[in-house]
Design a protein around this motif. Structure first.
Motif, PDB file in Angstrom:
ATOM      1  N   ASP A  79       3.446  19.086   2.818  1.00  0.00           N
ATOM      2  CA  ASP A  79       2.662  18.218   3.717  1.00  0.00           C
ATOM      3  C   ASP A  79       1.281  17.980   3.140  1.00  0.00           C
ATOM      4  OD1 ASP A  79       1.533  16.908   5.881  1.00  0.00           O
ATOM      5  OD2 ASP A  79       1.537  18.644   7.198  1.00  0.00           O
ATOM      6  N   MET A  80       1.107  16.912   2.314  1.00  0.00           N
ATOM      7  CA  MET A  80       2.134  16.045   1.779  1.00  0.00           C
ATOM      8  C   MET A  80       1.884  15.725   0.318  1.00  0.00           C
ATOM      9  SD  MET A  80       1.311  12.184   3.219  1.00  0.00           S
ATOM     10  CE  MET A  80       2.113  11.374   1.819  1.00  0.00           C
ATOM     11  N   LYS A  81       1.548  16.758  -0.442  1.00  0.00           N
ATOM     12  CA  LYS A  81       1.254  16.501  -1.849  1.00  0.00           C
ATOM     13  C   LYS A  81       2.512  16.106  -2.627  1.00  0.00           C
ATOM     14  CE  LYS A  81      -2.970  19.188  -1.705  1.00  0.00           C
ATOM     15  NZ  LYS A  81      -3.811  20.269  -2.262  1.00  0.00           N
ATOM     16  N   ALA A  82       3.670  16.611  -2.191  1.00  0.00           N
ATOM     17  CA  ALA A  82       4.911  16.181  -2.838  1.00  0.00           C
ATOM     18  C   ALA A  82       5.053  14.664  -2.704  1.00  0.00           C
ATOM     19  CB  ALA A  82       6.109  16.892  -2.207  1.00  0.00           C
ATOM     20  N   GLY A  83       4.818  14.152  -1.511  1.00  0.00           N
ATOM     21  CA  GLY A  83       4.906  12.710  -1.288  1.00  0.00           C
ATOM     22  C   GLY A  83       3.899  11.946  -2.136  1.00  0.00           C
ATOM     23  N   VAL A  84       2.703  12.510  -2.269  1.00  0.00           N
ATOM     24  CA  VAL A  84       1.692  11.855  -3.110  1.00  0.00           C
ATOM     25  C   VAL A  84       2.188  11.792  -4.555  1.00  0.00           C
ATOM     26  CG1 VAL A  84      -0.647  12.070  -4.040  1.00  0.00           C
ATOM     27  CG2 VAL A  84      -0.230  12.447  -1.593  1.00  0.00           C
ATOM     28  N   SER A  85       2.773  12.898  -5.021  1.00  0.00           N
ATOM     29  CA  SER A  85       3.304  12.868  -6.394  1.00  0.00           C
ATOM     30  C   SER A  85       4.426  11.841  -6.505  1.00  0.00           C
ATOM     31  CB  SER A  85       3.797  14.265  -6.814  1.00  0.00           C
ATOM     32  OG  SER A  85       5.097  14.537  -6.315  1.00  0.00           O
TER      33      SER A  85
ATOM     34  N   GLY B 186       9.705  10.161   3.353  1.00  0.00           N
ATOM     35  CA  GLY B 186       9.371  10.979   2.193  1.00  0.00           C
ATOM     36  C   GLY B 186      10.345  12.122   2.000  1.00  0.00           C
ATOM     37  N   PRO B 187       9.977  13.085   1.181  1.00  0.00           N
ATOM     38  CA  PRO B 187      10.906  14.127   0.742  1.00  0.00           C
ATOM     39  C   PRO B 187      11.204  15.159   1.826  1.00  0.00           C
ATOM     40  CG  PRO B 187       8.730  14.551  -0.148  1.00  0.00           C
ATOM     41  CD  PRO B 187       8.656  13.216   0.536  1.00  0.00           C
ATOM     42  N   TYR B 188      12.083  16.068   1.470  1.00  0.00           N
ATOM     43  CA  TYR B 188      12.492  17.140   2.375  1.00  0.00           C
ATOM     44  C   TYR B 188      11.772  18.428   2.005  1.00  0.00           C
ATOM     45  CZ  TYR B 188      15.300  20.796   4.550  1.00  0.00           C
ATOM     46  OH  TYR B 188      15.695  21.885   5.283  1.00  0.00           O
ATOM     47  N   GLY B 189      11.237  19.061   3.023  1.00  0.00           N
ATOM     48  CA  GLY B 189      10.593  20.349   2.805  1.00  0.00           C
ATOM     49  C   GLY B 189      10.670  21.164   4.064  1.00  0.00           C
ATOM     50  N   VAL B 190      10.072  22.324   3.995  1.00  0.00           N
ATOM     51  CA  VAL B 190      10.140  23.278   5.098  1.00  0.00           C
ATOM     52  C   VAL B 190       8.743  23.841   5.325  1.00  0.00           C
ATOM     53  CG1 VAL B 190      11.023  25.549   5.778  1.00  0.00           C
ATOM     54  CG2 VAL B 190      12.544  23.906   4.663  1.00  0.00           C
ATOM     55  N   GLY B 191       8.401  24.010   6.583  1.00  0.00           N
ATOM     56  CA  GLY B 191       7.228  24.820   6.904  1.00  0.00           C
ATOM     57  C   GLY B 191       5.889  24.118   6.862  1.00  0.00           C
ATOM     58  N   PRO B 192       5.785  22.893   7.417  1.00  0.00           N
ATOM     59  CA  PRO B 192       4.447  22.314   7.501  1.00  0.00           C
ATOM     60  C   PRO B 192       3.566  23.176   8.400  1.00  0.00           C
ATOM     61  CG  PRO B 192       5.977  21.096   8.906  1.00  0.00           C
ATOM     62  CD  PRO B 192       6.798  22.079   8.116  1.00  0.00           C
ATOM     63  N   HIS B 193       2.392  23.490   7.945  1.00  0.00           N
ATOM     64  CA  HIS B 193       1.411  24.318   8.676  1.00  0.00           C
ATOM     65  C   HIS B 193       1.875  25.780   8.776  1.00  0.00           C
ATOM     66  CE1 HIS B 193      -0.662  20.740  10.922  1.00  0.00           C
ATOM     67  NE2 HIS B 193      -0.045  20.311   9.846  1.00  0.00           N
TER      68      HIS B 193
ATOM     69  N   ILE C  93       0.868  -1.190   0.000  1.00  0.00           N
ATOM     70  CA  ILE C  93       0.000   0.000   0.000  1.00  0.00           C
ATOM     71  C   ILE C  93       0.898   1.231   0.000  1.00  0.00           C
ATOM     72  CG2 ILE C  93      -1.542   1.397   1.442  1.00  0.00           C
ATOM     73  CD1 ILE C  93      -2.826  -1.298   2.351  1.00  0.00           C
ATOM     74  N   LEU C  94       0.684   2.105  -0.976  1.00  0.00           N
ATOM     75  CA  LEU C  94       1.322   3.430  -0.987  1.00  0.00           C
ATOM     76  C   LEU C  94       0.222   4.434  -0.682  1.00  0.00           C
ATOM     77  CD1 LEU C  94       3.444   3.065  -4.259  1.00  0.00           C
ATOM     78  CD2 LEU C  94       4.339   3.162  -1.916  1.00  0.00           C
ATOM     79  N   GLN C  95       0.372   5.168   0.374  1.00  0.00           N
ATOM     80  CA  GLN C  95      -0.737   6.033   0.798  1.00  0.00           C
ATOM     81  C   GLN C  95      -0.247   7.436   1.116  1.00  0.00           C
ATOM     82  OE1 GLN C  95      -3.763   4.599   3.761  1.00  0.00           O
ATOM     83  NE2 GLN C  95      -3.059   6.406   4.903  1.00  0.00           N
ATOM     84  N   GLY C  96      -1.063   8.411   0.730  1.00  0.00           N
ATOM     85  CA  GLY C  96      -0.778   9.792   1.106  1.00  0.00           C
ATOM     86  C   GLY C  96      -2.067  10.540   1.355  1.00  0.00           C
ATOM     87  N   HIS C  97      -1.980  11.580   2.180  1.00  0.00           N
ATOM     88  CA  HIS C  97      -3.188  12.382   2.424  1.00  0.00           C
ATOM     89  C   HIS C  97      -3.143  13.629   1.561  1.00  0.00           C
ATOM     90  CE1 HIS C  97      -1.510  15.728   4.918  1.00  0.00           C
ATOM     91  NE2 HIS C  97      -0.647  14.827   5.351  1.00  0.00           N
ATOM     92  N   ILE C  98      -4.313  14.056   1.138  1.00  0.00           N
ATOM     93  CA  ILE C  98      -4.382  15.251   0.294  1.00  0.00           C
ATOM     94  C   ILE C  98      -5.111  16.395   0.990  1.00  0.00           C
ATOM     95  CG2 ILE C  98      -4.085  14.016  -1.877  1.00  0.00           C
ATOM     96  CD1 ILE C  98      -7.517  15.262  -0.759  1.00  0.00           C
ATOM     97  N   ASP C  99      -5.542  16.186   2.228  1.00  0.00           N
ATOM     98  CA  ASP C  99      -6.098  17.312   2.988  1.00  0.00           C
ATOM     99  C   ASP C  99      -4.946  18.195   3.455  1.00  0.00           C
ATOM    100  OD1 ASP C  99      -5.535  14.933   4.576  1.00  0.00           O
ATOM    101  OD2 ASP C  99      -6.290  16.023   6.328  1.00  0.00           O
ATOM    102  N   VAL C 100      -5.203  19.474   3.512  1.00  0.00           N
ATOM    103  CA  VAL C 100      -4.203  20.434   3.987  1.00  0.00           C
ATOM    104  C   VAL C 100      -4.814  21.269   5.105  1.00  0.00           C
ATOM    105  CG1 VAL C 100      -3.044  20.575   1.747  1.00  0.00           C
ATOM    106  CG2 VAL C 100      -4.822  22.252   2.315  1.00  0.00           C
TER     107      VAL C 100
END
Lengths: 432, 432
Positions: free
Chosen positions: A143-149, A394-401, A106-113
């Motif tokens: 958080d976390m559309k990059a991961g979904v992509s 998953g990937p590296y990013g900055v500034g969740p929320h 299962i590969l799963q990601g959330h698309i709610d922000v």
């Protein structure tokens, strides 16, 4: 890594990485389009419909359903939805069946922000999905559309390299990760299972070894409104709410003192966070406030259940009431308003972790590091409740929320490669 | 008390009181109808239209105008309206011209009411105007629709007793008393003047000898939103707002310590009230709040101007910013959001007061007491800015700005008599 041909694993890895690179401009455009959906809680459906179309174009079997299509509230781990329409909360599971005998995934990601806050405090419009200096900006970009992509384009790379996974894959996009976890839970209630699960939350290419749980609660404080001229005769719900906030701050300090003994989090400074995220109260500047509502979140550590944390919250509130003349006679109402999330540990030594670790090493030429997370994520249902090894990586990013949330695109590219190689390692691949 | 006939003053008083009594059932019905208008700020027009009709039925000259019909904001005492439509804020002045040579009088009351708060915390629906056990209940029943009914029915009693005032009377119903005072100010800008003014606020048949002023202000606090998992990296606007509230509480304590020297309020305990009446902040339980707004009110005493109080508020805020690491670099925005109201003193010894005192004594058979008010009222424009003696005196009630606000009906009856006699004393009456 199994294959129907004699292709060497290193060569397959190289082919998959090259395919990720070839598709990466498309992936950036895909992610940018995703960020442009303002998929706040309760408003995720357009994004999910669009994703279902993308999956259908890829000829995956698409199951689009809502939280109303499973008997959600019958599940002991379902969390209260607080006025959100179950039927409007859409889930999408795209299945790639396989003729191979590899392990399923299962590969799963959330698309709610989460809400973007005041837009004028962003350097870019918060749902632009704009790219600048190697970063993509926008609420949800990290958080976390990059991961979904990444999970979608990892599978695209396998296909475009001329392979197919040798095991069944469920590609799942869910809602409610930021508030209850009910989206992830609903896919399990719908019947989706696999030999492992990967959730590409933005971990900066680390594996989440342990994570806190969390409980959301709302405090409804009453006051006795009077004209400010006679404020001593009344009671301000806003001031009473401030008293309760201080009580929960003190309680959190005590919890963090106890956390020094926690086997997973003892080296993390103050791993239990208390937050008042929303406050609303009162109707008139010259009246003592008749009401005040606080939306709060409190963390919990592995070794404690959400039920235990909730009992602790109740006890803290009871003590805080006792310490205040007005509240002792007019206690605040406590409402469970969302998360009742277990803490979770990704037990070391699983074969799934080994497969991911190898994939990571191939791409990054360095060992996969691990992290301890003071945020929740949806892997908890798999590992705590359904006995399915679940990896959060998953990937590296900055500034969740935060304002100017962003994901580093080169990290996203490499993470997509890493996930493609993980799929090949875990499920195996066959010549298509 | 002058009259065109030889009727004795005591007999006129008796006739006026009897007329008030005869009309009192009608007055109760009139007041109940008034209470049923939910005349919150910005929603006063239906009530004002109805009152204009009532005045027209009585053949008074009716001038209905809005705050947009005077050059309001050119006046140095106009207070900021904070998004309220000037054209929607209707004022009504009904004039009874007189053929007599008596003194003129303004009778003024406000018909705006403050929000009722959660309706389920009222024993009766908050706009019922229901009568029970000699009290009328409802938001505005006490503050101050009862007083408005008293001034209207005092004039009705004079007419129904067969008399007419010997001086010109302006019967004025205004808005904005609870937020700026601009309604009262606009009647003066429209040109209405008289030899005295009476405002029948619910004083429990006491004369308001001195009253505080007040300033409204809004604090717009910013935060740095982050995921609660990393809350130390962010800053909660809600917690910063709590810091500012504590600073203003401390400042208010210091002001009240200084108030021990005030010539009018030295014997009143803590005459300066600070109130946070409205709070709003944050968007998500698991994010540190990006914003928080506080709507505040601070009183001031005679001897201090609103400008001075505003400078004090600015200084308090500056000091509070300095004491906080985040706020020192990210100061809250200060917005003047309403009242910039002078404190006022009803100077003893006026002829108007003597006329009211005599009327009161006739009705209540006891001397008129005085009070010091920690609330503002509209008399300030008359006495501070326009040199018109202004009396604040009205019925007895309970619960201004509170649940179950109510006015005592027998008090209202007697107050109506007292006002009728005051009109007769001040303007004189003639046989109609």
């Amino acid at each position: 890594m199994t294959t129907g041909t004699l292709t060497k694993p290193d060569q397959i890895a190289a082919e998959l990485c090259a395919a990720v690179d070839r598709n990466f401009d498309d992936q950036i455009a895909f992610l940018s389009r995703m960020v442009q959906f303002r998929s706040l809680r309760g408003h995720e459906a357009p994004q999910q419909h669009w994703l279902a179309e993308q999956f259908a174009k890829r000829r995956y079997d698409v199951d689009a359903f809502s939280l109303a299509d499973v008997n959600l509230m019958s599940h002991p781990k379902a969390a209260p939805m607080d006025g959100i329409d179950l039927a409007g909360s859409q889930q999408v599971v795209a299945t790639l069946n396989s003729k191979g005998s590899g392990r399923s995934l299962i590969l799963q990601g959330h698309i709610d922000v989460v809400p973007e806050g005041p837009a004028d405090l962003w350097d870019q419009p918060p749902f632009s999905g704009a790219v600048q200096d190697g970063w993509m900006f926008g609420r949800g970009a990290q958080d976390m559309k990059a991961g979904v992509s990444a999970m979608i384009f990892a599978l695209d790379a396998i296909r475009d390299a001329g392979y197919a996974p040798a095991g069944r894959i469920h590609l799942q996009t869910v809602t409610e990760e930021e508030s209850t976890g009910n989206g992830a839970l609903s896919t399990l209630m719908r019947g989706y299972r696999a030999d492992a699960c990967l959730i590409p939350e933005p971990t900066g290419h680390t594996l989440t070894r342990a994570q806190v749980g969390a409980v959301w609660f709302r405090l409804r404080v009453r006051g006795t409104p009077v004209h400010v001229a006679y404020s001593e005769a009344g009671s301000s719900a806003i001031l009473s709410a401030m008293h309760l906030v201080r009580a929960f701050q003190d309680y959190t300090k005590a919890l963090n003192a106890r956390a020094l003994d926690n086997s997973w989090f003892r080296n993390v400074k103050n791993p239990i966070k208390f937050n008042v995220g929303i406050i609303k109260g009162g109707d008139w500047a010259s009246s003592t406030a008749a009401w005040c509502e606080l939306d709060c979140r409190l963390g919990l550590l592995p070794g404690e259940t959400p039920r235990q944390a909730m009992r602790g919250i109740e006890e803290c509130l009871t003590e805080a009431h006792k310490a205040d003349e007005f509240l002792s006679g007019n206690p605040a109402e406590l409402v469970w308003s969302g998360f009742q999330a277990d803490a979770a540990v990704c037990e070391p030594g699983s074969e799934a972790e080994a497969a991911l670790s190898a994939a990571h090493h191939s791409v990054f030429q360095a060992p996969m590091q691990e992290r301890l997370s003071t945020a929740v994520n949806d892997t908890r249902y798999y590992c705590v409740d359904y006995g399915i090894p679940a990896l959060c990586y998953g990937p590296y990013g900055v500034g969740p929320h935060a304002f100017n949330e962003r994901v580093e695109l080169d990290s996203l590219r490499k993470t997509t490669q890493s996930i493609a190689l993980f799929v090949a390692n875990w499920c195996g691949v066959m010549r298509a």
